[in-house]
Design a protein around this motif. Sequence first.
Motif, PDB file in Angstrom:
ATOM      1  N   UNK A 236       0.839  -1.205   0.000  1.00 11.92           N
ATOM      2  CA  UNK A 236       0.000   0.000   0.000  1.00 11.92           C
ATOM      3  C   UNK A 236       0.872   1.254   0.000  1.00 11.92           C
ATOM      4  N   UNK A 237       1.946   1.229   0.765  1.00 12.37           N
ATOM      5  CA  UNK A 237       2.853   2.379   0.811  1.00 12.37           C
ATOM      6  C   UNK A 237       3.527   2.608  -0.534  1.00 12.37           C
TER       7      UNK A 237
ATOM      8  N   UNK B 265       1.462  -2.035  -6.494  1.00 11.79           N
ATOM      9  CA  UNK B 265       1.035  -2.907  -5.387  1.00 11.79           C
ATOM     10  C   UNK B 265       1.221  -4.374  -5.754  1.00 11.79           C
ATOM     11  N   UNK B 266       0.800  -4.739  -6.970  1.00 13.70           N
ATOM     12  CA  UNK B 266       0.952  -6.133  -7.413  1.00 13.70           C
ATOM     13  C   UNK B 266       2.422  -6.541  -7.487  1.00 13.70           C
ATOM     14  N   UNK B 267       3.259  -5.662  -8.009  1.00 12.26           N
ATOM     15  CA  UNK B 267       4.689  -5.965  -8.099  1.00 12.26           C
ATOM     16  C   UNK B 267       5.310  -6.120  -6.711  1.00 12.26           C
ATOM     17  N   UNK B 268       4.906  -5.261  -5.780  1.00 16.85           N
ATOM     18  CA  UNK B 268       5.439  -5.332  -4.421  1.00 16.85           C
ATOM     19  C   UNK B 268       5.051  -6.638  -3.744  1.00 16.85           C
ATOM     20  N   UNK B 269       3.786  -7.040  -3.902  1.00 11.68           N
ATOM     21  CA  UNK B 269       3.320  -8.284  -3.275  1.00 11.68           C
ATOM     22  C   UNK B 269       3.982  -9.506  -3.902  1.00 11.68           C
ATOM     23  N   UNK B 270       4.118  -9.502  -5.222  1.00  6.17           N
ATOM     24  CA  UNK B 270       4.757 -10.666  -5.855  1.00  6.17           C
ATOM     25  C   UNK B 270       6.238 -10.723  -5.496  1.00  6.17           C
ATOM     26  N   UNK B 271       6.878  -9.577  -5.357  1.00  8.08           N
ATOM     27  CA  UNK B 271       8.282  -9.537  -4.943  1.00  8.08           C
ATOM     28  C   UNK B 271       8.483 -10.032  -3.521  1.00  8.08           C
ATOM     29  N   UNK B 272       7.473  -9.822  -2.677  1.00  9.68           N
ATOM     30  CA  UNK B 272       7.550 -10.282  -1.283  1.00  9.68           C
ATOM     31  C   UNK B 272       7.114 -11.737  -1.137  1.00  9.68           C
ATOM     32  N   UNK B 273       6.613 -12.336  -2.213  1.00 12.20           N
ATOM     33  CA  UNK B 273       6.194 -13.737  -2.159  1.00 12.20           C
ATOM     34  C   UNK B 273       4.813 -13.947  -1.582  1.00 12.20           C
TER      35      UNK B 273
ATOM     36  N   UNK C  44      -1.946 -13.825  -3.162  1.00 12.55           N
ATOM     37  CA  UNK C  44      -3.312 -13.410  -2.825  1.00 12.55           C
ATOM     38  C   UNK C  44      -4.297 -14.146  -3.722  1.00 12.55           C
ATOM     39  N   UNK C  45      -5.331 -14.702  -3.119  1.00 12.64           N
ATOM     40  CA  UNK C  45      -6.367 -15.347  -3.919  1.00 12.64           C
ATOM     41  C   UNK C  45      -7.373 -14.314  -4.412  1.00 12.64           C
ATOM     42  N   UNK C  46      -7.493 -13.203  -3.726  1.00 15.48           N
ATOM     43  CA  UNK C  46      -8.424 -12.149  -4.124  1.00 15.48           C
ATOM     44  C   UNK C  46      -7.804 -10.813  -3.721  1.00 15.48           C
ATOM     45  N   UNK C  47      -7.095 -10.184  -4.661  1.00 17.22           N
ATOM     46  CA  UNK C  47      -6.415  -8.921  -4.386  1.00 17.22           C
ATOM     47  C   UNK C  47      -7.285  -7.768  -4.865  1.00 17.22           C
ATOM     48  N   UNK C  48      -7.510  -6.812  -3.967  1.00 22.74           N
ATOM     49  CA  UNK C  48      -8.252  -5.606  -4.321  1.00 22.74           C
ATOM     50  C   UNK C  48      -7.396  -4.403  -3.961  1.00 22.74           C
ATOM     51  N   UNK C  49      -7.182  -3.536  -4.953  1.00 22.16           N
ATOM     52  CA  UNK C  49      -6.428  -2.302  -4.737  1.00 22.16           C
ATOM     53  C   UNK C  49      -7.349  -1.152  -5.086  1.00 22.16           C
TER      54      UNK C  49
END
Length: 156
Positions: free
Chosen positions: A62-63, A85-93, A96-101
């Motif tokens: 989010x940040x 946000x998607x890149x950050x989450x995938x980079x952190x491993x 998410x089954x249901x990602x909402x931004x």
Amino acid sequence: MSARQRGRGRGQRRERERELERERGSLAVEAAIVAPVLLGLFCLVLLAGRAELQAGSVEEAARVAARAGSLDRSGDVQGVADKAARDSLSGAGVRCSNLRVSVGVEPLTGPPVPLNVVVVNVSCEVPVNDLSPVWVPGELTLNGGFRSVIDRYRSS
């Protein structure tokens, strides 16, 4: 020491040996009861720790998204923040089954000049099975949010 006293010593020793015979195997029973409880506690602590790490990753996403949206010059704040946000989450491993931004731009009024703020909220449903060393059903919803002032002096 008389023979009678020596006999008592042997009798006490035999009695003690009989008592130990009756208790034989009790340690195995205690271990069979305590070991699953300790293993369950260990798994619970591990699950809580990994959930907290994943929650931190969602907050970080989010940040990053809010900062990327505040620096965007193309006018596609939603697209830029969503991708960040998607890149950050995938980079952190984080899977998410249901990602909402959700991304919004809000005015921030105040002296000396009015400014705009990019507000990003990230919601991610993580399967609990991904967090636990043993199979656990269900999903855990993690939420994160951040606000970043649009940089008026960003480079073009």
